[in-house]
Write a protein that holds these residues in place. Structure first.
Motif: not given
Ligand code: NOJ
Length: 746
Positions: A101-103, A159-161, A278-280
Motif C-alpha cells: 500500500r502507499d504509506v 505536483g509530486r514535488i 513496475s509502477d501502476w
Molecule cells: C502510481 C504512483 O506513481 C506510484 O508512486 C504508486 O506507488 C502507485 N501508483 C501505486 O499506488
C-alpha cells in the motif's frame, strides 16, 4: 508406537514436501527448493501484483491457483488474513502473498508531506515518522510500502514535488536512507517492519515542463551524478528491499524496459537482490508510449530487461508463459525474478508468520505517535519573513483574527497521498490555537473563503471587520491537498482563487498580517511576502499541524526548517535550483533589466550574461534559506589541512553563535565546489548539514568530517573520480550567505 510412527512419517513427508516453510532452513536453499517445485504458471503468478480494492471471487480463485504474488490497496486486517489464508492453506504450494500500500508520510498518524520533512534537515524525524508509519500499517497487515519517493525534483509545477525531498541530491540521499531505515526497522522479519520501495527509478522528477507522466531526457552522466545516488545508497547502505520503475521514458526508453537500468546497473553493478516492481501499469503503457506494438511485446521487453513484478496491468499473466514457450524469454529470467520475490517474502518473515495478529493492542494515534508527528511538523516549518520580530506572539496580543480557508481544513492539512489518515483525527490550527492559548487570547474566526480555490468574495467585509478588531491577523492560505501530488501539475504557482485579493484587502485594515502558507510545493508569493509582516511556510503539516503551528506562533517552540527547494519569483524562471552547472557567462547582477533598455535600441547582446530581463536576477528564496526567532553569526572557518590526498579526510570547523535573545536551532550547511574539472562542475554542492541548538549568547564549534572521496563525480568516461586541483569550501545558514575557504587535492 504405531501412532508415533505414523506421526513421524507424516512429519518426514511434510518436511520433504514443505521444507521451505521451516525457519531453520537457509533462505537461499529454501528458495531453490520451492522454485524446483513450481510450475511455470505458478512462477509467473508470483510476478503478478493485483489491485484489490474490492476483492471478489475472481481474486480468491487467482490466489487459490497461485496466480498472485502480491496484492495492493487492501488494508482491512480481517480481509487480509482471509486472503492470506487462501494463499497459505488453499494454494498448492502455500506461498504467502505480500500486501502492499502507499504509506507515504504516515498511515493513520499523518506526518508532514515528505517535502516538509526534508525542510527539517533532520533525518531522525524522518526515520521516526517512517517507523511509526510501519508500526501502524503493519497492524493492518500491510507489509510493503511504495516509499520513499526519492526523485530529485526541481520543478514545483510537478505536483509530486510534495512527495519528494526536494532538489538536492545529498539531502535526498540522507532523507531517503533515514526513511528506508524507519520503514524496515532493525529487522525486516519483525511483524512491525515493512519493506520500503525506492521510487521512481528513474528521472520521474525531471518530466518535461513539470507535466506528470511526461518524458525526461537525462544523459547517463547526469543520472549518475544527480539522480541515482539516493537509490544507490538506499540499496547499499540500508538494504532497501524493493525498487519501482517510473512511468517516464528517459532518453527514449521506459525504465520498465531498460536493461541498462534494471540489469546492468541494479544487479551487476549495485548487486541488488531485492525486487523490482513496475509502477501502476507502467508495463502496458509502453504500448501507448509507442515503445511496444502490443501488450505481449511489452511483457517481452519488460521481462528481458529485468522488471520482475508487474503492478496491475497483467501483461505477464497474459503472455509470459507463451513467450517462454516461444523461447523469447528464458525460464532462467523468470526464475531469477521469482527468486527475488520469494526472498522478499522470506525476509519479511511471511513464511513463518503469514497472518496479522489481530489481538495485540493497537498503537494507531498513540500519544507517542502524535507527539512525534507534532515535533516533525514544528521542525518542518520554514520562517520566511519576520519583520520587527513580530513572531513569536507570546503574550504581546489580546485579540487575534484567524482568517482563511486553511485555518480549519482537517482534510487538506494532511496533504497528498493520505489513503488512511482520517480528518476526524486531524488537529487544525483553529482548534489548537483556541485550546492552547484561548484562555488569554480572544480569537475571532472568520473563514471568509470555504476552500483555497473559492472565488466567493461575499465575506471579505466580515474578514476586514475581524482584522480591525484585532491586534494581529493570522491568515491561513495555500493549496488544498488535492492540488498537489500525482497527476496534479500546475502551470501557475500563484495562490489559487482569490486568496491574494483577500490578503490585499486585509492589508488595508492596517493590522500586521502573519501569513501561514499550507501547500504541497513552493508557490510564487512575492507579492504576498510584501503585504505580510511575517510568513511561515508550513507545507501540508499532517495530523498534528495545528498544535505545532500554534506553539510556534506563540513561542512555545520555534521554527527551524530550511528550504529543501528553491522558491522562484516567477514560474518562467523554472527550472531554478542552486546547484546548477557552471556556465560561461553568469549574471553579474548589475546588468540591464527590461525597463532600462532605451527605446529603439539596436540589437545588442546587452550584458552578455545569462539572465531574464524581466525577472531580476534572483530566486524569491534560495535553497537552504530559513529564519529563526533568533540570529546566528558564523565565524572562524578553519580547515584541518589545506592540501590533502584523495584518501584523506578533511576536518572543517566553524564557530556558530546565537546572537539574538531567543533559543534557536540552526541548520549549519556545508558546501563544496570543484574549481575546475574535466566536465562542467556544479557551482556548489551540499556535502553536510547539522542541526545545532543554542541558547541566547551561546556559541559552539561545529565540526564536519569530509572524506575527500566524497568529492568524486562521474566524468565523461563514466568513471567516478576525484580530480586533483583546487576546491572551495563554504559554510553557512543557507546556500548563498556563506563563509568561504579553499583547499587543494593532490
Ligand atoms: C502510481 C504512483 O506513481 C506510484 O508512486 C504508486 O506507488 C502507485 N501508483 C501505486 O499506488
Amino acid at each position: 508406537m504405531r501412532k508415533l510412527g505414523l506421526k513421524t512419517l507424516c512429519l518426514f513427508v511434510f518436511c520433504a514436501m514443505f521444507g521451505y516453510l521451516s525457519a531453520q532452513h537457509n533462505t537461499e536453499n529454501r528458495i531453490e527448493e520451492i522454485l524446483s517445485r513450481m510450475t511455470l504458471r505458478q512462477k509467473i503468478g508470483q510476478m503478478n501484483q493485483v489491485n484489490a480494492r474490492k476483492p471478489d471471487e475472481k481474486l480468491y480463485k487467482q490466489i487459490r491457483n497461485g496466480e498472485v504474488g502480491s496484492i495492493l490497496n487492501a488494508e482491512d486486517p480481517v480481509l487480509l488474513n482471509q486472503l492470506q489464508k487462501i494463499a497459505v492453506e488453499e494454494s498448492s504450494l502455500g506461498i504467502p502473498v505480500v500486501f502492499a500500500r502507499d504509506v507515504i508520510h504516515g498511515f493513520k498518524t499523518i506526518f508532514p508531506i515528505p517535502l516538509g520533512q526534508a525542510a527539517s534537515f533532520n533525518p531522525e524525524i524522518v526515520e521516526t515518522g517512517a517507523r511509526i508509519a510501519a508500526v501502524e500499517a503493519s497492524e493492518n497487515g500491510v507489509r510493503w510500502t511504495f516509499a520513499p519517493m526519492m526523485d530529485i525534483s526541481r520543478d514545483p509545477r510537478w505536483g509530486r514535488i510534495a512527495e519528494s525531498f526536494g532538489e538536492d541530491t545529498y539531502l535526498s540521499e540522507e532523507m531517503a536512507i533515514a526513511m528506508v531505515r524507519g520503514f524496515q526497522g532493525e529487522d525486516l522479519s519483525q511483524p512491525s517492519s515493512i519493506a520500503a520501495c525506492a521510487k521512481h527509478f528513474i528521472g520521474y522528477g525531471a518530466v518535461e515542463g513539470g507535466r506528470d507522466y511526461n518524458i525526461s531526457n537525462i544523459p547517463e552522466r547526469q543520472l549518475r551524478n544527480i539522480y541515482l545516488p539516493p537509490f544507490e545508497r538506499s540499496i547499499k547502505e540500508t538494504g532497501c528491499a524493493t525498487i519501482m520503475t517510473s512511468f517516464n521514458a528517459n532518453d527514449g526508453v521506459p525504465p520498465s524496459a531498460s536493461k541498462f537500468l534494471l540489469t546492468d546497473l541494479l544487479r551487476d553493478e549495485w548487486k541488488f537482490d531485492g525486487v523490482v516492481v513496475s509502477d501502476w501499469a507502467s508495463v502496458s503503457i509502453m504500448v501507448t508510449q509507442g515503445f511496444c506494438d502490443d501488450r505481449k511485446n511489452a511483457a517481452l521487453k519488460a521481462a528481458n530487461a529485468g522488471m520482475e513484478m508487474e503492478m496491475v496491468s497483467g501483461c505477464y499473466t497474459d503472455y509470459l508463459e507463451q513467450l517462454v514457450k516461444e523461447g523469447k524469454v528464458s525460464e532462467k529470467t523468470i526464475d531469477n525474478a521469482v527468486r527475488n520475490i520469494l526472498r522478499l517474502k522470506y525476509r519479511l518473515g511471511l513464511f513463518e508468520k503469514p497472518y496479522t495478529d489481530l489481538t495485540s493492542e493497537r498503537k494507531v494515534y498513540s500519544e507517542a505517535h502524535l507527539r512525534a508527528a507534532k515535533q516533525a511538523a514544528e521542525e518542518s516549518f520554514v520562517l520566511l519573513k519576520n519583520q520587527n520580530n513580530i513572531l513569536p506572539l507570546g503574550n504581546k496580543v489580546k485579540n487575534v483574527a484567524i482568517i482563511g480557508p486553511l485555518a480549519d481544513a482537517p482534510h487538506d492539512q494532511m496533504g497528498t497521498w493520505c489513503f488512511d489518515g482520517e480528518k476526524e483525527h486531524t488537529q487544525t490550527p483553529l482548534n489548537a490555537l483556541k485550546k492552547q492559548f484561548g484562555e488569554n487570547v480572544n480569537f475571532i474566526y472568520e473563514q471568509t473563503l470555504a476552500f483555497s480555490r473559492d472565488r466567493d468574495k461575499s465575506r471579505f467585509a466580515q474578514a476586514i471587520e475581524a482584522a480591525k478588531q484585532s491586534d494581529v491577523v493570522l491568515l491561513f492560505v495555500g493549496e488544498e491537498s488535492i492540488l498537489s501530488g500525482e497527476a496534479h501539475s500546475l502551470a501557475d504557482l500563484d495562490l489559487v482563487g482569490v486568496q491574494s485579493e483577500l490578503l490585499e484587502e486585509l492589508s488595508k485594515a492596517g493590522k500586521p498580517i502573519i501569513t501561514i502558507v499550507m501547500a504541497g510545493r513552493p508557490l510564487t508569493i512575492a507579492k504576498e511576502m510584501a503585504q505580510s509582516s511575517a510568513v511561515l511556510y508550513a507545507w501540508h503539516p499532517g495530523t498534528m499541524g495545528g498544535p505545532a503551528i500554534a506553539d510556534v506562533l506563540f513561542g512555545k517552540s520555534y521554527p527551524s526548517g530550511k528550504l529543501p527547494v528553491t522558491f522562484p519569483r516567477y514560474v518562467g524562471q523554472i527550472p531554478l535550483y542552486y546547484n546548477y552547472e557552471r556556465i560561461g557567462r553568469p549574471a553579474k547582477k548589475n546588468e540591464v533589466l527590461l525597463n532600462d533598455i532605451p527605446l529603439e535600441a539596436k540589437q545588442s547582446s546587452l550584458g552578455n550574461t545569462s539572465y531574464y530581463l524581466d525577472a531580476g536576477f534572483d530566486a524569491l528564496f534560495d535553497f537552504g534559506y530559513g529564519l529563526s526567532y533568533t540570529t546566528f553569526e558564523y565565524s572562524d572557518l578553519v580547515l584541518s589541512k589545506y592540501t590533502l590526498t584523495k584518501d584523506e579526510t578533511l576536518q572543517v570547523s566553524v564557530i556558530l553563535k546565537n546572537t539574538g535573545s531567543h533559543e534557536g536551532c540552526e541548520v549549519v550547511q556545508l558546501y563544496t565546489a570543484d574549481v575546475a574539472a574535466s566536465a562542467s562542475p556544479l557551482v556548489k554542492e551540499l556535502k553536510g548539514f547539522k542541526r545545532i541548538i543554542l541558547k541566547p549568547g551561546e556559541q559552539k564549534k561545529v565540526i564536519f568530517e569530509l572524506p575527500i572521496e566524497k568529492l568524486a563525480f562521474w566524468n565523461t568516461q563514466m568513471e567516478k573520480v576525484v580530480e586533483p586541483g583546487k576546491f572551495e569550501i563554504m559554510i553557512g545558514g543557507n546556500s548563498v550567505d556563506l563563509l568561504k575557504s579553499s583547499f587543494v587535492v593532490n
